[in-house]
Design an enzyme around this catalytic site. Sequence first.
Site, short mmCIF file in Angstrom:
data_model
loop_
_atom_site.label_atom_id
_atom_site.label_comp_id
_atom_site.label_asym_id
_atom_site.label_seq_id
_atom_site.Cartn_x
_atom_site.Cartn_y
_atom_site.Cartn_z
N LYS A 87 54.88 44.11 23.41
CA LYS A 87 53.77 43.02 22.73
C LYS A 87 54.07 44.39 21.20
O LYS A 87 53.36 44.80 21.25
CB LYS A 87 51.90 43.72 23.15
CG LYS A 87 51.50 42.61 22.12
CD LYS A 87 50.71 42.67 21.82
CE LYS A 87 49.41 42.00 22.63
NZ LYS A 87 48.16 41.96 22.49
N GLY A 102 52.16 34.21 19.23
CA GLY A 102 51.14 34.65 18.86
C GLY A 102 50.28 34.50 17.43
O GLY A 102 51.50 35.48 16.79
N GLY A 110 51.21 38.49 17.04
CA GLY A 110 52.65 39.06 17.27
C GLY A 110 53.59 38.55 18.66
O GLY A 110 53.53 37.10 18.30
N THR A 111 54.26 38.83 18.69
CA THR A 111 55.39 38.14 20.26
C THR A 111 55.52 39.55 21.76
O THR A 111 55.78 40.36 20.86
CB THR A 111 56.89 37.84 19.53
OG1 THR A 111 56.68 37.45 18.35
CG2 THR A 111 57.96 37.66 20.65
N ASP A 113 36.68 38.88 23.98
CA ASP A 113 37.75 37.49 24.42
C ASP A 113 38.10 37.39 25.56
O ASP A 113 39.44 36.99 25.41
CB ASP A 113 39.27 38.10 23.58
CG ASP A 113 39.22 36.71 22.55
OD1 ASP A 113 39.20 35.69 22.78
OD2 ASP A 113 40.22 36.70 21.87
#
Length: 433
Positions: free
Chosen positions: A62, A43, A46-47, A160
């Site tokens: 993450k 995303g 990051g990864t 979120d």
Amino acid sequence: KISEKEQRIAAIITKYESVAPKKYKFAAVKKMTENFKVTLGKGGFGTVFKGKLSDGREVAVKVLNTSKGEGEDFVNEVVSISKTSHVNVVTLLGFCLEGSNQALIYEFVPNGTLEEFINKDRSSMDALLLWKTLHGIAVGVARGLEYLHRGCKTHIVHFDIKPHNILLDRELRPKIADFGLAKLCSTQKSALSVQGKRGTPGYMAPEFCFPNFGSISSKADVYSYGMMVLQMVKGKINISAGVDNNSENCSVYQMYDHLIQYDSLEAYGVTVDTNEVAKKLMLVGLWCIQKLPAERPTMTRVVEMLEGSKECLEMPPSPKSTLELPKFFEKNEKSDEYKAKIEYRSTGIYKQEKRMRLIIVKIEPKCHSLRGSRVLYNTISGRLQGQTYGRFPLQYHIGSINISLLFAVVRCRHTLTAATFCLSTYRPAVADI
């Protein structure tokens, strides 16, 4: 050499070191992920890689993209989630902060995201079991949010909530994840001071765009939760009825109207056995997305509604008054020359700012295409940017409800009328299509 940003982040983390989880060296992160061998997802942040701790526990690591932002997401996650301990909130086991390397080590949650669960075809699954599973997920997320809003020593607003940020464990129990936008708040204050908008379009509470609706508070999470629950209902109904997910034939509006008339969702593929669960989820979702924060329930009340009897749930106001612009415009401008119908009105003068006016404009392009709407959107935005009335700059927000409906809200001096503003800005913009 350590940059100023890295020094600032390290100082904040050190301040909360007593409650922060275990700190790992970057070499240990590489080892637990076998040099970042298995990717779980990517995303803008990051990864995420799959890993394993020395004690055999599986983890999700993450690795943040440090080239973006000022490190606020990293600090938010470490500080906020370190203060939590709840079955419906993902557990942060450790973190890495070594130079420019930033990583978060979470418990591994094997069943992916709620978004994947909603979109996957589960027509082979028993319908009643599926709806009960959806209900259980909704209850779990609601309990997790109730804990964040009221159960923590320092209250947390997530900002979120959406299907992508809800993880499902082996028993399909939900866990709230991704606290990058979260904000800690005092237990004594309900209103929050927030810079800019927070959240994902489609799930973000309207008060971020329209401050006169109410102050920013934990009710923003309630709105996002409601949109998430409605997406759960809509996704399941569309699959059952064989309807495309973007089809207007299965909109929230139509389902609401059908509920009002028939007190049932059976026309949308919901069976007699599953109707009660589906209806309860939809009613709770609709209550949560009320336009004004004060009219939304608390998450404690949401849990009560989900676990109580359907008969105790009242029918909420129509979502058309929440998701669509009210049909209260005073004057229409219709002309083929301008390729659109323009409606506008002035809502009057702010009580607190007696020399200010709020103007609402609605535009329905006659070319019902995504490209035509984007051109109009960009043209209007360009005309509004930097525009002034006398010495006073305009404050505005432009949005779209679908490809055939654009709107704008403009805050300006009280001497500027809605008609004058539309004639000078919107009609020329429409003519430029």
